[in-house]
Motif scaffolding. Structure first.
Motif, PDB file in Angstrom:
ATOM      1  N   GLU A  56      22.379 -18.342 -40.312  1.00  0.00           N
ATOM      2  CA  GLU A  56      22.568 -19.643 -40.978  1.00  0.00           C
ATOM      3  C   GLU A  56      23.877 -20.298 -40.566  1.00  0.00           C
ATOM      4  O   GLU A  56      23.980 -21.510 -40.461  1.00  0.00           O
ATOM      5  N   ARG A  57      24.909 -19.466 -40.394  1.00  0.00           N
ATOM      6  CA  ARG A  57      26.255 -19.998 -40.097  1.00  0.00           C
ATOM      7  C   ARG A  57      26.598 -19.973 -38.625  1.00  0.00           C
ATOM      8  O   ARG A  57      27.755 -20.166 -38.250  1.00  0.00           O
ATOM      9  N   LYS A  58      25.607 -19.626 -37.809  1.00  0.00           N
ATOM     10  CA  LYS A  58      25.828 -19.518 -36.361  1.00  0.00           C
ATOM     11  C   LYS A  58      27.000 -18.594 -36.042  1.00  0.00           C
ATOM     12  O   LYS A  58      27.861 -18.895 -35.212  1.00  0.00           O
ATOM     13  N   MET A  59      27.065 -17.478 -36.762  1.00  0.00           N
ATOM     14  CA  MET A  59      28.131 -16.502 -36.523  1.00  0.00           C
ATOM     15  C   MET A  59      27.570 -15.334 -35.738  1.00  0.00           C
ATOM     16  O   MET A  59      26.360 -15.117 -35.709  1.00  0.00           O
ATOM     17  N   ASN A  60      28.467 -14.546 -35.176  1.00  0.00           N
ATOM     18  CA  ASN A  60      28.044 -13.303 -34.536  1.00  0.00           C
ATOM     19  C   ASN A  60      27.744 -12.282 -35.651  1.00  0.00           C
ATOM     20  O   ASN A  60      28.622 -11.936 -36.431  1.00  0.00           O
TER      21      ASN A  60
END
Ligand code: ARG
Length: 623
Positions: A56-60
């Motif tokens: 959702e947060r475009k995090m790794n």
């Protein structure tokens, strides 16, 4: 060690949610859940929630997992927590934690589940057979599933209201009343026959088939009694039969005393049959509010829907159409035809002014939403019926939400597939009739009696009959509950009554086995085993960890309305127990080891018994 939880996964979940909140302030952590690890090689519990949060947060995701892990404080309960794969967290529980939970359980503080802190009021509409017709196997799934869901939710501390919405109103009564009169049933009371339902079914079929133009049925009907002037049975046509039946229905609805009397007698005859079946199945209802109960409100429902512009007139009938607010794929009032979306309306009033099944269900919903007879608004209403009613309930729920936008209750249609014969077609008797529930229960007990007799030739017949009852009824219920409810399944006596595999007899037998260890060991009070509990052997630990998951499984049964989760769990538990018992002698062991193993036996028996009990299945002390 601090507090010892009854339900470990909940504590782990809370701690994990706290850690996530520290790393991602403001994130909705409700979906951060802990589940048993599919493969114990990797750990005991696992979460996959971090990957979704990262996406959702475009995090790794692995980076998020690393950060959460740094904030996670479970050292008191876990041996280790590891990041795995794309961003899973795997938890390995300390053996001492497991032993602590078992110690509390054996001391009687819990049985691996917890009553909910947020009790919901849940109405379950199930069984709901039709009056004056035999209950058939189709009703068995609804009855067994609904009962089990009610038991599970009650055990977890919810307020459950069970309501049997019997089909005691509608067009079949016109036919039955007409049939009653031409059969002179006032003089030959069918209630005095050994099988009154079969008699009513015969009459219903004769009338119904005559209406459909079946010449053999019409020939039979023409020989009956012309009960009033102007009714010339010997020459009656199928159209005339239909209009006679309709006229009798109109008279019933207008309160005609004779028709009302016949209707009451039909109810009484059916009630006897229903009560017999329910008592054999061990099933009780809080309320039996059939369709007729809602009759007084039906006209108002239609009026109200019309005034609010929810129902519109079409060729003299009243229908509900799409309001265009949902995407077509989710809109129950649209259907795709030749690549185009066309209207798929719900009928709430026929052109002759009669209400129907949908109208009744709307009135029922309104009554329930307003607190029913029990007072108190529901948080959840569950309907248990076969798959063919899916569209009906989608339309009824959608109409109701437009009618009462304030509704917050969760409305769930819990549907199920068919029971098939060995030939893969819907189950029928050898002569091609639908299988009746009572005959099925008789047969189950009869076959179980043979099986039980083979195993226990020396037991008095009375005892063997009682065991056969528990095993036979248990087998039928379990065969149903252990399936994914949405699939069809093949009904097989041989399979369901086998003492091997995922069956009721196997679990009931596991239970008696553990109990016999207790009898042989002369242990009558397990609770004083608590002090010296100490898990050492791998088989002991595996069994103990399985016991820990009982509560988690019960919760997921209640959330997904799937008792088959519990069946699989009990089957796995019995397998773990068998492996444990094979490699860890119980009565020959000494000291702490003996106490630990006896405690494991006792807890296994209690979980199996409680697990079967919420499936509506009894246990016996010997088999
Ligand atoms: N009597 C119906 C049948 O036999 C089932 C009723 C289910 N409940 C409901 N509220 N519609 O198919």
């Amino acid at each position: 060690m601090g507090i010892i939880p009854a339900v470990l996964h909940k504590i782990l979940e809370q701690r994990l949610q706290q850690a996530v909140a520290l790393v991602l302030p403001g994130a909705d952590t409700r979906s951060v859940l802990i589940r048993p690890c599919p493969d114990p090689k990797f750990g005991d519990y696992q979460t996959n929630a971090l990957m979704a949060l990262a996406k959702e947060r475009k995090m790794n995701p692995r980076k998020l997992a690393t950060d959460v892990l740094a904030k996670l404080d479970v050292a008191d309960l876990c041996e280790k927590v590891e990041i795995a794969g794309a961003g899973f967290l795997n938890f390995k529980i300390k053996t001492t934690t497991v032993a602590g939970i078992l110690r509390d359980a054996i001391a009687g503080k819990h049985l691996f589940y917890q009553k909910t802190e947020k009790p919901r009021t849940v109405i379950i509409d199930f069984s709901s057979p039709n009056v004056a017709k035999p209950m058939h196997v189709g009703h068995i799934r609804s009855t067994i599933l609904g009962d089990s869901l009610g038991r599970v939710l009650r055990l977890l501390g919810h307020r459950v209201i069970t309501d049997n919405h019997i089909g005691d109103w509608g067009t079949q009564f016109g036919m039955l009343i007409f049939g009653w009169k031409i059969e002179r049933f006032f003089e030959n009371d069918p209630a005095k026959l050994p099988d009154p339902i079969a008699e009513l079914e015969r009459v219903y079929k004769m009338v119904n088939k005559s209406c459909e133009g079946d010449s053999a049925s019409l020939a039979l009907l023409r020989q009956k009694f012309s009960y009033e002037p102007g009714l010339n049975l010997p020459t009656i046509t199928s159209e005339e039969v239909l209009s006679r039946a309709r006229a009798e229905l109109v008279k019933l609805q207008a309160g005609d005393a004779t028709n009302r009397d016949i209707w009451n007698r039909l109810q009484a005859i059916s009630k006897q049959q229903f009560d017999r079946v329910y008592s054999r199945l061990g099933i009780q209802f809080d309320y039996v509010l059939g369709e007729s109960f809602y009759n007084p409100w039906l006209a108002d429902v239609v009026k109200d829907l019309k005034e609010r512009g929810i129902a519109t007139e079409s060729e003299g009938a009243m229908i509900v159409l799409s309001d265009g607010k949902l995407p077509p794929q989710q809109d129950p009032f649209l259907i795709q035809k030749d690549g185009k979306w066309i209207p798929n309306p719900t009928l709430v009033q026929k052109s002759d002014g009669a209400s129907n099944y949908a109208t009744t269900d709307l009135a029922t919903l309104q009554f329930r939403w307003n607190g029913g007879k029990w007072g108190g608004q529901p948080d959840e209403i569950i309907y248990v019926t076969d798959a063919r009613q899916q569209l009906h309930f989608r339309q009824v729920f959608a109409t109701f939400k437009r009618w009462h936008p304030e509704v917050t209750a969760k409305l769930a249609h819990v549907w199920f597939g068919s029971i098939l014969g060995e030939d893969g077609k819907p189950l029928k008797t050898r002569s091609g009739e639908t299988v009746k529930l009572e005959a099925l229960l008789d047969e189950a007990e009869e076959i179980a009696f043979k099986v039980v007799t083979e195993k226990n030739k020396d037991l008095p017949e009375k005892d063997r009959r009682e065991i056969a009852r528990v095993v036979g009824i248990g087998a039928i219920k379990y065969a149903d509950l252990s399936q994914n409810r949405q699939s069809d399944y093949v009904f097989s006596w041989e399979k369901m009554l086998s003492f091997q595999g995922n069956t009721a007899p196997y679990l009931q037998y596991s239970y008696t086995r553990v109990r016999s260890i207790f009898r042989k060991g002369n242990v009558d009070n397990a609770s004083n085993l608590a002090e010296s509990l100490n898990l050492a052997e791998p088989e002991e630990i595996t069994l103990a960890k399985r016991l820990l998951n009982f509560g988690l499984v019960l919760e997921s049964v209640g959330e997904d309305y799937r008792p088959n989760y519990l069946c699989s769990y009990l089957f796995e538990l019995s397998g773990d127990f068998a492996r444990f018992y094979e490699s860890c002698p119980v009565l020959k062991a000494e000291g702490t080891q003996r106490a630990t193993r006896l405690a494991l036996c006792d807890l296994t028996a209690r979980v199996i018994q409680q697990g079967l009990a919420v499936l509506g299945i009894e246990t016996t002390e010997q088999m």
